[in-house]
Design an enzyme around this catalytic site. Structure first.
Site, PDB file in Angstrom:
ATOM      1  N   ARG A 119       6.574  14.309  -6.145  1.00 45.77           N
ATOM      2  CA  ARG A 119       7.376  13.336  -5.387  1.00 45.77           C
ATOM      3  C   ARG A 119       8.503  12.892  -6.294  1.00 45.77           C
ATOM      4  O   ARG A 119       8.273  12.364  -7.378  1.00 45.77           O
ATOM      5  CB  ARG A 119       6.524  12.140  -4.966  1.00 45.77           C
ATOM      6  N   HIS A 146      10.209  15.379   3.717  1.00 50.39           N
ATOM      7  CA  HIS A 146       8.824  14.911   3.526  1.00 50.39           C
ATOM      8  C   HIS A 146       7.921  15.779   4.428  1.00 50.39           C
ATOM      9  O   HIS A 146       7.386  15.307   5.431  1.00 50.39           O
ATOM     10  CB  HIS A 146       8.731  13.424   3.910  1.00 50.39           C
ATOM     11  N   GLN A 149       4.192  14.838   5.435  1.00 58.68           N
ATOM     12  CA  GLN A 149       4.139  13.737   6.384  1.00 58.68           C
ATOM     13  C   GLN A 149       4.277  14.241   7.823  1.00 58.68           C
ATOM     14  O   GLN A 149       3.458  13.927   8.681  1.00 58.68           O
ATOM     15  CB  GLN A 149       5.273  12.737   6.074  1.00 58.68           C
ATOM     16  N   ASP A 241      11.009   4.556  10.870  1.00 52.53           N
ATOM     17  CA  ASP A 241      10.760   4.486   9.426  1.00 52.53           C
ATOM     18  C   ASP A 241      11.665   3.378   8.874  1.00 52.53           C
ATOM     19  O   ASP A 241      12.545   2.879   9.586  1.00 52.53           O
ATOM     20  CB  ASP A 241      11.072   5.857   8.788  1.00 52.53           C
ATOM     21  N   CYS A 281       5.579   6.506   9.438  1.00 55.60           N
ATOM     22  CA  CYS A 281       4.966   7.174   8.286  1.00 55.60           C
ATOM     23  C   CYS A 281       4.298   6.166   7.346  1.00 55.60           C
ATOM     24  O   CYS A 281       3.423   6.547   6.578  1.00 55.60           O
ATOM     25  CB  CYS A 281       6.015   7.981   7.532  1.00 55.60           C
ATOM     26  N   ARG A 309      -3.049  12.642   6.978  1.00 53.06           N
ATOM     27  CA  ARG A 309      -2.434  13.168   5.755  1.00 53.06           C
ATOM     28  C   ARG A 309      -3.513  13.868   4.921  1.00 53.06           C
ATOM     29  O   ARG A 309      -3.289  14.936   4.360  1.00 53.06           O
ATOM     30  CB  ARG A 309      -1.811  12.031   4.920  1.00 53.06           C
TER      31      ARG A 309
HETATM   32  N1   CP Z   1       3.959   7.938   4.092  1.00 56.37           N
HETATM   33  C1   CP Z   1       3.891   8.048   2.764  1.00 56.37           C
HETATM   34  O1   CP Z   1       4.273   9.061   2.182  1.00 56.37           O
HETATM   35  O2   CP Z   1       3.345   6.977   2.140  1.00 56.37           O
HETATM   36  P1   CP Z   1       3.304   6.696   0.562  1.00 56.37           P
HETATM   37  O3   CP Z   1       4.722   6.400   0.143  1.00 56.37           O
HETATM   38  O4   CP Z   1       2.402   5.529   0.417  1.00 56.37           O
HETATM   39  O5   CP Z   1       2.786   7.920  -0.125  1.00 56.37           O
HETATM   40  N1  NVA Z   2      11.854   7.162   4.060  1.00 53.02           N
HETATM   41  C1  NVA Z   2      10.832   6.555   3.246  1.00 53.02           C
HETATM   42  C2  NVA Z   2       9.531   7.264   3.457  1.00 53.02           C
HETATM   43  C3  NVA Z   2       8.388   6.708   2.663  1.00 53.02           C
HETATM   44  C4  NVA Z   2       7.119   7.465   2.900  1.00 53.02           C
HETATM   45  C5  NVA Z   2      11.231   6.618   1.793  1.00 53.02           C
HETATM   46  O1  NVA Z   2      11.716   7.658   1.339  1.00 53.02           O
HETATM   47  O2  NVA Z   2      11.097   5.606   1.100  1.00 53.02           O
END
Ligand code: CP
Ligand code: NVA
Length: 322
Positions: A119, A146, A149, A241, A281, A309
Site C-alpha cells: 500500500r 484499489h 477493494q 467514498d 469502502c 475483503r
Molecule cells: N477499505 C480499506 O482499504 O480500508 P483500510 O484503509 O482500513 O485498509
Molecule cells: N479513497 C480512500 C480509500 C481508503 C480505503 C483513500 O485513498 O484514502
C-alpha cells in the site's frame, strides 16, 4: 461446481500462479469469477470451521506507506488462515523508508517471501516493485487503484443480487482510486456505472479510456455526470467514498466546499431502486459523504463488504501464490 477449496484452488489457479495483481485490468472476466468461486468456498468452509491450509509455510510481506485497518488485518489474518505467515512491514521501520531502492527491496524480499502486498502513494512504485520482484505483487491501494477493494465489493454485490451483468452502480463523490477501480471492474463485468462528481474531480482520462475500451466489449454503460440524483436514478448499488483521500489532507477544507452537494443521504437514496444496496469502502466520514441514517440503514452492506475483503483476498493469495 466443486465446493471443496482444496480441489477448487488447484483447478482454478490455472494460468494465475505467479502473476501480479496491480489493477483489475490484470484479470480476465473468467479469472474474476474464479476468484469469486474460491472466495465463496473459503467463506463457507471458514463458517463451518473447516480448515484450508492452501498456503502452508508460505510468507506474505505487507509493505505499508499509508494507514490501514481493513487491508492490514484482512491480509494478515487471511494468510494465517491459509496456513501461512504475514509480515507487517511499515515503511517507517524498513530501509525502503530511508531511501533504499525499490529494485533492491524487491530483489531481496523475493529471496525470503512468497508474495508481497503493498500500500503506497504512487502507482509507479508498485509497477516498479512488480518489475523487480520474482514473487507475486498485490496492490493493497495506491493513489490510482484499489483492486482488492472493488473485487470484494463486486463479490458482495454478486452475493446480494445473484447476478452482476446489467446492474447499475452509482458512485457519488471523488474520482479517486476506488472510483477508478470501480470503473475498471464494472467495465469488465458489464455493470453500468454512473459517476457524479464536481468539475475538476473526474477520474483521470487514461482510466476512463481504458475502462471504455473494456466496456465496449461487455455492453457496460459508463458515464460521468455532475448531478448526484441523475447518477443515483434507478441504481442497484449506491457507492461513495471520502472526499479527501489519504495524502490529500491539506485539501480537506476546499474539498468540503466542492463536495457539499455530493452526500449519500435519504433524499438521494429515494432516487435509487428501493432494494438498492449502499456501499462504502470505509473508513467513512459520517455526516460528510454519507449520513448515519444511510450507512446504518437497512440497505447498507458496508460491513459485508469489509468482511468479504478477507474471503476475496484469501482467494487471490491462494490463486497467485500457491
Ligand atoms: N477499505 C480499506 O482499504 O480500508 P483500510 O484503509 O482500513 O485498509
Ligand atoms: N479513497 C480512500 C480509500 C481508503 C480505503 C483513500 O485513498 O484514502
Amino acid at each position: 461446481m466443486l465446493k471443496n477449496s482444496h480441489l477448487l484452488a488447484d483447478k482454478l489457479a490455472l494460468g494465475m500462479r505467479g502473476r501480479d495483481l496491480l489493477c483489475v485490468r490484470d484479470l480476465s472476466v473468467d479469472e474474476i469469477y474464479r476468484i469469486f468461486d474460491l472466495a465463496a468456498a473459503l467463506k463457507s468452509e471458514l463458517r463451518q470451521g473447516v480448515g484450508h491450509p492452501l498456503l502452508a509455510d508460505k510468507s506474505l510481506g505487507m509493505i505499508f506507506r499509508k494507514s490501514s485497518t481493513r487491508t492490514r488485518v484482512s491480509f494478515e489474518v487471511g494468510i494465517w488462515q491459509l496456513g501461512g505467515h504475514g509480515l507487517y512491514l511499515n515503511t517507517d521501520d524498513i530501509q525502503l523508508g530511508r531511501g533504499e531502492s525499490i529494485k533492491d527491496t524487491a530483489e531481496v524480499l523475493s529471496r525470503y517471501l512468497d508474495g508481497i502486498m503493498i500500500r503506497t502513494y504512487g502507482h509507479e512504485e508498485v509497477i516498479e516493485l512488480a518489475q523487480y520482484a520474482s514473487v507475486p505483487v498485490i496492490n493493497g491501494l495506491t493513489d490510482l487503484f484499489h483492486p482488492c477493494q472493488v473485487l470484494a465489493d463486486m463479490f458482495t454485490a454478486y452475493e446480494k443480487k445473484g447476478i452482476l451483468t446489467g446492474l447499475k452502480l452509482a458512485f457519488i463523490g471523488d474520482g479517486n482510486n476506488v472510483a477508478n477501480s470501480l470503473l475498471c471492474v464494472c467495465a469488465k463485468l458489464g455493470v453500468h456505472m454512473s459517476l457524479a462528481c464536481p468539475k475538476g474531480y473526474e477520474p483521470p482520462q487514461v482510466v476512463v479510456e481504458m475502462a471504455a475500451a473494456d466496456a465496449a466489449g461487455t455492453g457496460a454503460r459508463l458515464e460521468i455526470v455532475r448531478e448526484p440524483l441523475e447518477a443515483a436514478a434507478g441504481a442497484d448499488i449506491v457507492y461513495t467514498d471520502v472526499w479527501a483521500s489519504m495524502g490529500q489532507e491539506q485539501e480537506k477544507a476546499e474539498r468540503e466546499k466542492h463536495f457539499a452537494q455530493y452526500q449519500v443521504n435519504s433524499r438521494l437514496m429515494a432516487a435509487a431502486k428501493p432494494d438498492a444496496v449502499v456501499m462504502h469502502c470505509l473508513p467513512a466520514h459520517r455526516g460528510e459523504e454519507i449520513t448515519d441514517e444511510v450507512i446504518d440503514g437497512k440497505n447498507s452492506v458496508v460491513y459485508d463488504e469489509a468482511e468479504n475483503r478477507l474471503h476475496v483476498q484469501k482467494a487471490i493469495m491462494a490463486l497467485l501464490m500457491a
